[in-house]
Structure formats: C-alpha cells, structure tokens
Design a protein around this motif. Structure first.
Motif, PDB file in Angstrom:
ATOM      1  N   LYS A   9      -9.968   2.033  -2.835  1.00 57.64           N
ATOM      2  CA  LYS A   9      -9.470   2.383  -1.339  1.00 57.64           C
ATOM      3  C   LYS A   9      -8.889   3.794  -1.625  1.00 57.64           C
ATOM      4  N   SER A  14      -5.902   4.658   2.886  1.00 52.58           N
ATOM      5  CA  SER A  14      -4.557   3.902   2.972  1.00 52.58           C
ATOM      6  C   SER A  14      -3.750   4.336   3.911  1.00 52.58           C
ATOM      7  N   VAL A  90       2.482   4.919   1.228  1.00 52.24           N
ATOM      8  CA  VAL A  90       1.989   3.564   1.977  1.00 52.24           C
ATOM      9  C   VAL A  90       2.869   2.318   1.410  1.00 52.24           C
ATOM     10  N   THR A  96      -0.683  -0.544  -4.283  1.00 53.17           N
ATOM     11  CA  THR A  96      -1.221   0.523  -3.548  1.00 53.17           C
ATOM     12  C   THR A  96      -1.608   1.523  -4.151  1.00 53.17           C
ATOM     13  N   TYR A  99      -4.652   0.448  -6.290  1.00 51.21           N
ATOM     14  CA  TYR A  99      -5.850   0.344  -5.341  1.00 51.21           C
ATOM     15  C   TYR A  99      -6.381   1.788  -5.248  1.00 51.21           C
ATOM     16  N   ALA A 100      -5.730   2.925  -5.083  1.00 52.22           N
ATOM     17  CA  ALA A 100      -6.377   4.088  -4.848  1.00 52.22           C
ATOM     18  C   ALA A 100      -6.919   4.785  -6.412  1.00 52.22           C
ATOM     19  N   ASP A 362      -4.737  -5.319   3.681  1.00 47.88           N
ATOM     20  CA  ASP A 362      -5.870  -4.979   2.915  1.00 47.88           C
ATOM     21  C   ASP A 362      -6.777  -6.116   2.858  1.00 47.88           C
TER      22      ASP A 362
END
Length: 507
Positions: A9, A14, A90, A96, A99-100, A362
């Motif tokens: 993501k 985000s 975030v 998070t 996820y990035a 998400d």
C-alpha cells in the motif's frame, strides 16, 4: 497468489485514507505530548521491580551497564521508528510501515503480533497496578475479599475487580479524546518522575562505596537445562548465558529490556499529531533518552544504598529505603509505582486500539471498527471492544508467564521496522523524509542483530506460544483478510476503487 500476498500500500494512499471524514482522527498532539506519552509508558514496572532482580541474579552493581546496553538496542530501533513515523504519519506504527514496504502478508503478521503484545501488556500492567493498590489498602486497614482480589476462594472463583475496573475507566477516557488522555497522562507522569527523582536525590545521601565492590562480580555459568524454560539459544546451540561477569551484563540486558518497552507506542499516535514530521522524532528519541538517564541513575543509587546480594526482588526501591530505616520514602515509592502504572496501562491500550483501527481501515479486519466517533473523533468501537475483553482477561488471569510474550512481540516489531527502512529507502528514494536514520544500512542491520540476540535469550516456551498466536493469525488472514482488504477490492473493482462503507455505518 504470491504477488497478492506481498502487494504494498503506497505511502500516498496510506495518507489519503486518513483524510476520509468517517475514518480520520483528530490532530491534537504536540512534541511535548508525545514525549510525555513515551515517558509515561516506559517508566513503569521495569524501574520499580527489575532493578533488584537483575542486580541480584545477573549483573550486580553493573546493572547500570545493563540498562545502558538495553537502551542502545532500543536507541537503534528508535532511529528507524523516527524516520518511518515522520515519513508515514499514519496510525498503526510498525504495521503501517511494513504495509508500505514489505507487503500485505508481512503487515498482517506484524499487526497481529502488535495486537497480542499490547493486549497482554495492558492486562499484565493492570494486574500489577491492582497489587500495589491492594498493598496500600492493606496498610490502611482495608482488605478486599479474596474472590475480588484475583485469588480463588473456597468455591474456586477469583476475579481481580481492581484490574478490570482500571481498564474500563481508561477505556472511557480514551473514547472521550486524545487531548484529555494527554492531559491526564501529563499529570500522572509528573507524579511518577518526581518519585523517581526522590529515589535518586534522597538515596544519594545513603550510598556506601563498599556496596559497589566488586562492581562486576565474578562470572558464574548458568546450569545447563533442556526444558522449554531454558533460553532458546541454549537449546539450539548448547550455549547458556552467564550470570555476573561481562556476559552477565548482556544477560541482564535481555531482562531489563522489558523496562524500555513503550517508546514504539509513540509512533501509533502519528496520525493524531499536529506536525508529525517534526514532532514524532522528538517524541520518540526524547522519551527514550530521558528514561535511559533515569534508569541508569536509579540503578546506581539503589545498588549503592544496599549490597546487590541483599536487594529485594519484589520491590527493590521501596525495600532499600526500609532497610536503612526510612519507611516513609518506601510508602512514597509504592504510591508512585501505583500511580505510574496507570499511564503505562492507558498508553498500551491506546497503542493497541490504533493498530486495530488501522488494520480495520485497510479491510484486514471488519471495516465496522474503522469509523470514528462523530464528536470525539476517536476510534470508539475498537476501543470499547478491546477494553472490555482486556478487562475480563485482567480480572481472571495473572498472566505472569505470558508477560514475556510482550518482549518477543516488541523485538519482532523492531526487526520488521529496521528491515522496512532499508527497503523503503531503495524502493521510494523520492519520499520527503523530515528525519533520516543515519548510516543506513549499518544502523538498521545493527538493530536487527541486537533485537534477534535478545530474542534468542528468551525462554523456548515463549517462542512456542508466540508461534501458536502467529498460526492463528495466518488462519484469520487467509480466511478473511486476504479477500476483504481494500487492496484486494481495488484489484477486483473494474474502476480500480473500493466501494464505499456499508449504509448505516457512517457516523
């Protein structure tokens, strides 16, 4: 399927998700608020209990060096957290960040890990707080019946009413708003820091130089053992950590690491910070530095007041003052410990609800939990759900042996964040970074190695429990999260977007 499991993501998406009205949190925190949060959760059970345990059993007066070693490990991780929290402001912290950079499945794993870490941490601290309060009540002549103090009565029933009540009250405070939580935390942290300073200043007058000899006691090998309570490194390689000596300092560091847990929770509040690019690094690094200095000072004073071999394991700070004939100071310290654990419990609960909120936003958990309160702008649904569950767990369970799961969960998060920093530097060098981790990839690699070393020093049974929780997490992901995530829905939608939230769920 492999590409679906590691779909990322992007950072822009985000940040864009945080701007949706029904899913956006109120930005109200400053750098001072973040530093207070960090100090509030770090200074807790560790400084009031672990000092005596590791001095007596592992490092002697050199326990101060063990705190320095543990602080260095956390400092390496903090540099990585500071870059990510300022670049990706975030909610969700390590979840998070991964996820990035690493992809959806690794993000799910770390999010699932953090949910366990913060839940157990909250429950364990609530039970510890209840014990201090019961002790103070007993001194005043008020005694709770066994069945309300967490001890089984004749009928085999025991519920810790104080631990459960604390979690429920803190749940209500978190629902009402972050700024209220910050103000209460500031007051309690002030009391706690004052108590710690009393220990340092008052105790300094009772130091005897002879208590520091020998500063590093002679090494004493740990007896070999083949059961699951032995450190994993011993079962794997036949090598057992030593007590005392130079290696005893590092053994002690793996124990006192628990005293530093909490600075990473500051990153979960990135979305609620007014200027995260500037304030997140200050809050994370500032709180860790302050607490490391206080820990080292307290350990030096306490081991100077009383011989390390005679220190109490249960309440070393308070009992050290009792031993020199100053019970009044002991009472103040017990009061400060009880008050201090309140903020630890609150901020652990705060961290868990923000991770849960981010995962539900998400789509990896039901989107029902991703809506914020229309007035307070807080994630009230996951806060209430998790608060009630943790209150029940804290009421019925002592969780003494499960507390080590908090350690392994935190160290695992440190490893993931350090790896993520290196990956995101390569994949997105164009991202504006208000704070940059120095000497990449050297610092992240050192952070990974140091965290893995401490993890290997944890008991094998802790690894086993952690593995069981991870297996449950894989089942939940493959049966729900993989097909319900917003990235999956975007891939399935012809327009490449996600359908809006179900009718009736928007506040």
């Amino acid at each position: 399927m492999s590409s679906a499991l590691f779909r990322t993501k992007n950072v822009e998406q985000s940040i864009q998700d945080t701007e949706e009205p029904e899913h956006s949190l109120r930005k109200s925190l400053s750098a001072l608020d973040l530093t207070v949060f960090g100090v509030g959760v770090i200074i807790g059970t560790g400084i009031f209990v672990l000092t005596g345990q590791v001095a007596k059993n592992n490092a002697g007066p050199a326990v101060s060096l063990a705190f320095v070693a543990a602080g260095v490990v956390c400092g390496l991780a903090a540099l990585c957290y500071a870059e990510f929290a300022s670049t990706v402001p975030v909610a969700g912290s390590a979840y998070t960040f991964s996820y990035a950079s690493l992809g959806e499945l690794p993000a799910w794993i770390i999010g699932w890990d953090l949910v366990l870490e913060f839940a157990l941490g909250t429950a364990v601290v609530a039970v510890g707080w209840s014990g201090y309060i019961r002790s103070l009540l007993d001194n005043a002549g008020w005694h709770l019946p066994d069945y309300l103090a967490g001890r089984d009565n004749a009928a085999g029933f025991g519920f810790d009413i104080l631990a459960a009540a604390l979690v429920l009250v803190l749940t209500g405070i978190l629902v009402l708003g972050m700024k209220l939580s910050a103000r209460i935390t500031s007051l309690v942290v002030a009391i706690k820091v004052i108590v710690v300073l009393i220990v340092i200043v008052a105790g300094a007058f009772f130091i005897k130089g002879g208590n520091y000899k020998p500063f590093i006691p002679p090494s004493r090998p740990v007896p070999a053992g083949g059961n699951l309570k032995a450190p994993l490194i011993q079962l794997m390689f036949g090598w057992a950590p030593a007590n005392f000596g130079v290696m005893g300092i590092f053994t002690a560091a793996s124990v006192v690491f628990f005293a530093f847990i909490g600075f990473d929770i500051v990153a979960t509040a990135a979305e609620e910070t007014r200027n995260p690019q500037r304030d997140m690094p200050r809050g994370i690094l500032g709180s860790l530095f302050i607490c490391t200095v206080l820990y080292v000072a307290v350990s030096i004073v306490v081991t100077g007041m009383e011989k390390y071999s005679r220190l109490s394991v249960e309440a070393p700070l308070a009992d050290a003052f009792k031993a020199i004939g100053h019970p009044w100071y002991a009472g103040v310290i017990s009061f400060g410990a009880a008050v201090g654990l309140t903020t630890v419990c609150m901020i652990l609960l705060l961290g868990q609800t923000r991770v849960f909120f981010a995962m539900s936003r998400d789509g990896l958990l039901p989107r029902f939990f991703s809506h914020v309160h229309p007035r307070f702008r807080t994630p009230h649904r996951p806060t209430i759900l998790l608060g009630v569950i943790i209150a029940i767990v804290a009421g019925f369970t002592s969780l003494a042996e499960l507390a080590e799961l908090v350690n392994i969960g935190t160290l695992f998060a440190f490893v993931v964040v350090a790896i993520s920093v290196v990956i995101l530097r390569r994949t997105r060098p164009d991202l504006p970074r208000a704070f940059r981790t120095p000497w990449v990839p050297v610092v992240p690699v050192l952070s990974v190695c140091a965290s893995l070393w401490l993890m290997l020093n944890l008991p094998a049974e802790t690894w086993l429990r952690f593995a069981i929780w991870m297996v449950i997490g894989f089942v939940v992901y493959f049966f729900y999260g993989r097909t319900h995530s917003r990235l999956a829905l975007r891939e399935q939608s012809p327009a490449g977007d996600v359908p809006g939230p179900p009718a009736g769920n928007t506040p």
